[in-house]
Design a protein around this motif. Structure first.
Motif, mmCIF file in Angstrom:
data_model
loop_
_atom_site.group_PDB
_atom_site.id
_atom_site.type_symbol
_atom_site.label_atom_id
_atom_site.label_comp_id
_atom_site.label_asym_id
_atom_site.label_seq_id
_atom_site.Cartn_x
_atom_site.Cartn_y
_atom_site.Cartn_z
ATOM 1 N N SER A 207 0.811 -1.222 0.000
ATOM 2 C CA SER A 207 0.000 0.000 0.000
ATOM 3 C C SER A 207 0.840 1.267 0.000
ATOM 4 O O SER A 207 0.384 2.332 -0.427
ATOM 5 C CB SER A 207 -0.929 0.005 1.223
ATOM 6 O OG SER A 207 -0.165 -0.109 2.430
ATOM 7 N N ASP A 208 2.070 1.153 0.485
ATOM 8 C CA ASP A 208 2.950 2.318 0.504
ATOM 9 C C ASP A 208 3.670 2.524 -0.818
ATOM 10 O O ASP A 208 4.484 3.441 -0.961
ATOM 11 C CB ASP A 208 3.966 2.193 1.640
ATOM 12 C CG ASP A 208 4.828 0.934 1.497
ATOM 13 O OD1 ASP A 208 4.488 0.067 0.656
ATOM 14 O OD2 ASP A 208 5.840 0.822 2.224
ATOM 15 N N GLY A 209 3.366 1.658 -1.797
ATOM 16 C CA GLY A 209 3.956 1.815 -3.125
ATOM 17 C C GLY A 209 5.376 1.291 -3.251
ATOM 18 O O GLY A 209 6.083 1.643 -4.199
ATOM 19 N N SER A 210 5.821 0.450 -2.315
ATOM 20 C CA SER A 210 7.183 -0.085 -2.373
ATOM 21 C C SER A 210 7.161 -1.598 -2.171
ATOM 22 O O SER A 210 6.198 -2.158 -1.623
ATOM 23 C CB SER A 210 8.065 0.564 -1.305
ATOM 24 O OG SER A 210 7.608 0.225 -0.006
ATOM 25 N N TYR A 211 8.238 -2.223 -2.630
ATOM 26 C CA TYR A 211 8.370 -3.676 -2.496
ATOM 27 C C TYR A 211 9.851 -4.030 -2.554
ATOM 28 O O TYR A 211 10.538 -3.653 -3.496
ATOM 29 C CB TYR A 211 7.602 -4.395 -3.610
ATOM 30 C CG TYR A 211 7.812 -5.902 -3.648
ATOM 31 C CD1 TYR A 211 7.525 -6.686 -2.539
ATOM 32 C CD2 TYR A 211 8.295 -6.523 -4.797
ATOM 33 C CE1 TYR A 211 7.705 -8.060 -2.578
ATOM 34 C CE2 TYR A 211 8.484 -7.894 -4.841
ATOM 35 C CZ TYR A 211 8.185 -8.668 -3.732
ATOM 36 O OH TYR A 211 8.374 -10.032 -3.766
#
Length: 266
Positions: A207-211
């Motif tokens: 959800s925070d746009g990172s992986y």
């Protein structure tokens, strides 16, 4: 010592001549084996080192029995103990720190090519692209490869293992498969594998746009998938067990190579 005790136990007490003969025979065999090992572990490496240096090649000096294995292992542990900065693309000092220092670092610069030692076997490292092209395009396979007799039966007996006329013959057989036009036909498979990998990464974004991705196992999986689909016509998932076994075999062989070879121990 065990053989000597066995002879003393079973030889008749009234036959000292036989005991002396057996003792002399055992001593000769022991001396012969010691001479062979001394030649393999000292005289031959020193002779090869002298011949290579006479050709103008520089490199590390031979250390009895282990060569550069201990120093290479120490350098690798030191390099892997420090994290690599995120935006650093200079990965050579981390992957091969010993070889990198031998070729690049000024205070230990041996030149190109240079010599290092894999136990009692000298390695000539070719880093010049044009010279590497000459070696790889050699039509007769005269360039010898390092042999590990105790481990050779575990390794695949493919092109990388052959020498001489057998190497040249197998290279002629494989060359047509790597022509540019045939490689172009594989591009759709390459593209499909990469698209699947990227789609899987995109689906895992939080959800925070990172992986966060560990690229090493992902790249191994991608490589295995490409090879499976192009060479064997199956997906990587179906051939996963084969690649896992190959990876385990490679790791075991490399660990065995780093150990000191004791005749009969393997």
């Amino acid at each position: 010592m065990v053989l000597g005790g066995w002879l003393l136990m079973w030889a008749p007490a009234s036959s000292p001549t036989i005991l002396v003969a057996f003792g002399l025979l055992f001593g000769l065999v022991l001396a012969w084996q010691a001479g062979l090992q001394l030649h393999r572990l000292w005289w031959r490496p020193r002779r090869l080192e002298k011949a290579l240096r006479a050709r103008g090649l520089r490199g590390s000096s031979y250390r009895f029995l282990t060569g550069d294995l201990a120093e290479e292992s120490r350098r690798r542990k030191e390099a892997w103990a420090r994290p690599l900065p995120l935006r650093c693309h200079d990965i050579a000092p981390r992957i091969e720190p010993f070889l990198h220092d031998a070729v690049v670092r000024p205070e230990q610069h041996y030149g190109k090519p240079c010599i290092t030692w894999l136990g009692p076997t000298p390695e000539v490292h070719v880093t010049d692209p044009e010279l590497a092209k000459v070696v790889m395009s050699n039509k007769f396979g005269h360039f010898e490869k390092i042999r590990f007799q105790a481990l050779s039966k575990l390794l695949p007996q493919g092109l990388s293992y052959h020498e001489g006329e057998k190497w040249a013959k197998h290279r002629r057989i494989l060359n047509p498969a790597f022509q540019l036009e045939k490689l172009k036909l594989m591009l759709p498979v390459f593209s499909a594998c990469c698209e699947e990998l990227i789609s899987r990464w995109m689906g895992a974004i939080g959800s925070d746009g990172s992986y966060e991705v560990d690229c090493w196992p992902e790249m191994k999986s991608l490589t295995g998938d490409v090879i499976s689909r192009t060479a064997f016509g199956s997906s990587y998932l179906e051939g996963r067990r084969i690649f896992e076994l190959q990876g385990e075999l490679f790791e075991r062989v490399m660990k065995s190579v780093e150990k000191i070879f004791i005749p009969g121990y393997m």
